[in-house]
Design a protein around this motif. Structure first.
Motif, PDB file in Angstrom:
ATOM      1  N   SER A   8     -21.446 -10.360  -3.350  1.00 35.29           N
ATOM      2  CA  SER A   8     -20.170  -9.730  -2.988  1.00 35.29           C
ATOM      3  C   SER A   8     -20.399  -8.433  -2.215  1.00 35.29           C
ATOM      4  O   SER A   8     -19.727  -8.163  -1.215  1.00 35.29           O
ATOM      5  N   GLU A   9     -21.346  -7.638  -2.684  1.00 35.51           N
ATOM      6  CA  GLU A   9     -21.626  -6.346  -2.067  1.00 35.51           C
ATOM      7  C   GLU A   9     -22.122  -6.540  -0.625  1.00 35.51           C
ATOM      8  O   GLU A   9     -21.713  -5.819   0.288  1.00 35.51           O
ATOM      9  N   HIS A  54     -17.497  -4.298   6.523  1.00 34.57           N
ATOM     10  CA  HIS A  54     -17.450  -2.885   6.941  1.00 34.57           C
ATOM     11  C   HIS A  54     -18.129  -2.708   8.295  1.00 34.57           C
ATOM     12  O   HIS A  54     -17.606  -2.043   9.184  1.00 34.57           O
ATOM     13  N   ARG A  55     -19.297  -3.328   8.436  1.00 30.83           N
ATOM     14  CA  ARG A  55     -20.039  -3.219   9.693  1.00 30.83           C
ATOM     15  C   ARG A  55     -19.213  -3.765  10.857  1.00 30.83           C
ATOM     16  O   ARG A  55     -19.156  -3.173  11.933  1.00 30.83           O
ATOM     17  N   MET A  56     -18.556  -4.903  10.624  1.00 32.48           N
ATOM     18  CA  MET A  56     -17.810  -5.557  11.696  1.00 32.48           C
ATOM     19  C   MET A  56     -16.483  -4.857  11.987  1.00 32.48           C
ATOM     20  O   MET A  56     -15.810  -5.170  12.968  1.00 32.48           O
ATOM     21  N   ASN A  57     -16.093  -3.928  11.104  1.00 34.49           N
ATOM     22  CA  ASN A  57     -14.873  -3.149  11.327  1.00 34.49           C
ATOM     23  C   ASN A  57     -15.194  -1.659  11.377  1.00 34.49           C
ATOM     24  O   ASN A  57     -14.340  -0.824  11.066  1.00 34.49           O
ATOM     25  N   GLN A 104      -9.345  -9.942  -2.320  1.00 31.56           N
ATOM     26  CA  GLN A 104      -8.312  -9.393  -1.429  1.00 31.56           C
ATOM     27  C   GLN A 104      -8.941  -8.566  -0.302  1.00 31.56           C
ATOM     28  O   GLN A 104      -8.476  -8.605   0.837  1.00 31.56           O
ATOM     29  N   ASP A 105     -10.007  -7.838  -0.612  1.00 31.11           N
ATOM     30  CA  ASP A 105     -10.697  -7.054   0.418  1.00 31.11           C
ATOM     31  C   ASP A 105     -11.287  -7.972   1.492  1.00 31.11           C
ATOM     32  O   ASP A 105     -11.280  -7.635   2.671  1.00 31.11           O
ATOM     33  N   PHE A 106     -11.813  -9.119   1.053  1.00 27.33           N
ATOM     34  CA  PHE A 106     -12.346 -10.079   2.029  1.00 27.33           C
ATOM     35  C   PHE A 106     -11.241 -10.484   3.004  1.00 27.33           C
ATOM     36  O   PHE A 106     -11.420 -10.472   4.221  1.00 27.33           O
ATOM     37  N   LEU A 107     -10.071 -10.844   2.467  1.00 27.19           N
ATOM     38  CA  LEU A 107      -8.982 -11.303   3.330  1.00 27.19           C
ATOM     39  C   LEU A 107      -8.543 -10.220   4.303  1.00 27.19           C
ATOM     40  O   LEU A 107      -8.326 -10.476   5.486  1.00 27.19           O
ATOM     41  N   ALA A 108      -8.426  -8.984   3.809  1.00 29.79           N
ATOM     42  CA  ALA A 108      -8.021  -7.889   4.694  1.00 29.79           C
ATOM     43  C   ALA A 108      -9.097  -7.644   5.754  1.00 29.79           C
ATOM     44  O   ALA A 108      -8.785  -7.466   6.938  1.00 29.79           O
ATOM     45  N   GLY A 109     -10.364  -7.675   5.361  1.00 28.60           N
ATOM     46  CA  GLY A 109     -11.467  -7.416   6.296  1.00 28.60           C
ATOM     47  C   GLY A 109     -11.588  -8.477   7.378  1.00 28.60           C
ATOM     48  O   GLY A 109     -12.083  -8.202   8.477  1.00 28.60           O
ATOM     49  N   LEU A 110     -11.151  -9.701   7.084  1.00 33.86           N
ATOM     50  CA  LEU A 110     -11.232 -10.800   8.057  1.00 33.86           C
ATOM     51  C   LEU A 110     -10.096 -10.780   9.078  1.00 33.86           C
ATOM     52  O   LEU A 110     -10.167 -11.473  10.096  1.00 33.86           O
ATOM     53  N   HIS A 111      -9.034 -10.047   8.772  1.00 29.16           N
ATOM     54  CA  HIS A 111      -7.811 -10.175   9.580  1.00 29.16           C
ATOM     55  C   HIS A 111      -7.264  -8.814   9.998  1.00 29.16           C
ATOM     56  O   HIS A 111      -6.108  -8.498   9.743  1.00 29.16           O
TER      57      HIS A 111
END
Lengths: 303, 303
Positions: free
Chosen positions: B10-11, B18-21, B293-300
């Protein structure tokens, strides 16, 4: 009803997503809100009119400083924090100065920086928007697929006596995540209570997404994340009214559901859950929907 | 390889997102970037080292003002803008002062505020990151489902001679969206060229999502949105090497693919496309993944 032009539909959906994310739009009240902090961690947003009222309780809330309202450090446990804040809220409730506290539910929500963190206190659900505390829930898309592949969706019409959004269209079942209860467990419970769906069917629901947004209104701030499940139901199965939160269920062709999203008849966050379904099930396609990427971003905001 | 602990996995995924955003993280170079504007509309982000070079061409780029670099208003058509900027870029390319221009491809990308707007000019693909121009592409998840319901995914190993990310793992097929070409059309073309998938199979791919992010590196800013398709392939079907962009294809059990996401062997944006697949197909579940939820926000992310 005459069929709505595609561009009008898209524009209505963009407006819905803007409304549901208005806290982060230019000109929102965010710049005048105080961060709500416990132990140095932000757990919410407090609007100025609420911060003024809290000043009368300095033994619980430190006076605003550096843009933040902090819970007094002497309240150093889950239980002492929860009790102290509850006493303040019960007081405010008796004064009847804050409309949303008339909707007091005796339903305890966990307060924490993120869902994966240990809760720092609980708070009465009706008060959470005054503190901009994050709220979590589950929503389930109930749908059928015919032999020829046609998708239909079950919608609920909310009871006229619901405190919030009475009489509006909603997903098959939904509910808030209470302190310490699992996500799928909550889903199975809500399917049973609201739509009389037996556990052996509800358990087949598949987690597929979240829908996350933050809006503000005159009362407070609503940062919310809904865990989304898809539940394909047997073609012959009919949900039925359980605890009285719903007045009627409808099975509608998916194109009809899509059309309804752009009207005023849908509970807004439930409309977002359906929009997410339409994208994942290729009912909306990027070659014909100019706002496709905006829809995805608007459905999945960082809380 | 020993199995990675869930929390470590997960980490690693959180770090990838984070890197991609990283352009929107605190401390990024965003505050020192200039908005790139054409006709008053923002179409990109120009880093300071690029803005300095552009000052030598005042007949094309107005001097920076109010945080923006504007294309000179005298360049008032698609063709004049494109040609004038191309002349500047060809100059910079000859000077060899900007490393990314060594990757010149003679591939024209459309420049516009949003994908649904009319293009204001075209720009050589290799230069788009210098101007932080939004780039769009398509990615396809190729997968199989066995009779017992087990999901496997086709991955590509990129050729060692690719300009970008040589030798890394990638989705079954992917490619950039060129000016004026449809999204599904691009997908079918890439499936054919890269993996020899005939059109009658590729056309069954279903649009299901986008993955959107903005990162920066020492060269520039990369705001990108990838249109994501799922393509379920017959169990016996094998993709094969087409135009030489790929050196090998693998069919792997989905749990193995999930594990690979956390390593350094995956092209980062392709890893995001797989993560989105894992969520939509319930391979990752919210009761056991604290960062769901963080995954979903980070993807979109909003571009």
């Amino acid at each position: 009803m005459p069929k709505m032009a595609a561009s009008v539909w898209s524009e209505k959906i963009v407006q819905l997503l803007h409304r549901m994310n208005n806290f982060y739009l230019p000109g929102s009240g965010r710049s005048s809100c105080f961060r709500f902090e416990i132990n140095g961690a932000q757990v919410g947003w407090i609007p100025p009119h609420v911060a003024s009222l809290l000043k009368r309780h300095p033994q619980v809330f430190c006076p605003p400083q550096g843009g933040a309202v902090r819970l007094c450090p002497s309240l150093d446990s889950y239980e002492t924090r929860s009790q102290a804040v509850d006493v303040v809220l019960q007081n405010l409730r008796r004064e009847e100065s804050i409309p949303c506290l008339r909707g007091w539910r005796d339903e305890r929500y966990s307060v924490m920086p993120r869902l994966s963190d240990a809760p720092l206190m609980w708070m009465e659900r009706a008060a959470t928007s005054l503190f901009g505390v994050k709220r979590y829930g589950v929503h389930v898309n109930g749908f059928t697929v015919s032999d020829s592949g046609e998708v239909s969706m079950w919608l609920a019409r909310r009871s006229r006596t619901k405190q919030t959004y009475p009489g509006l269209l909603d997903n098959l079942a939904a509910g808030g995540l209470a302190a310490g209860v699992g996500i799928k467990t909550t889903l199975i419970k809500e399917c049973q209570e609201e739509a009389c769906i037996p556990a052996h069917i509800a358990t087949q629901a598949r987690p597929v997404s979240t829908v996350s947004y933050t809006y503000e209104d005159q009362e407070g701030v609503f940062p919310e994340s809904q865990f989304v499940f898809d539940l394909e139901l047997p073609v012959g199965f009919k949900p039925s009214i359980g605890d009285g939160e719903v007045q009627e269920f409808y099975l509608l062709p998916i194109d009809k559901v899509k059309e309804l999203l752009a009207g005023d008849d849908f509970k807004p966050n439930s409309a977002m859950v359906v929009l997410d379904f339409l994208i994942r099930h290729s009912i909306i396609e990027p070659d014909t929907e100019p706002f496709y990427q905006d829809f995805l971003a608007g459905l999945h905001q960082t809380l």
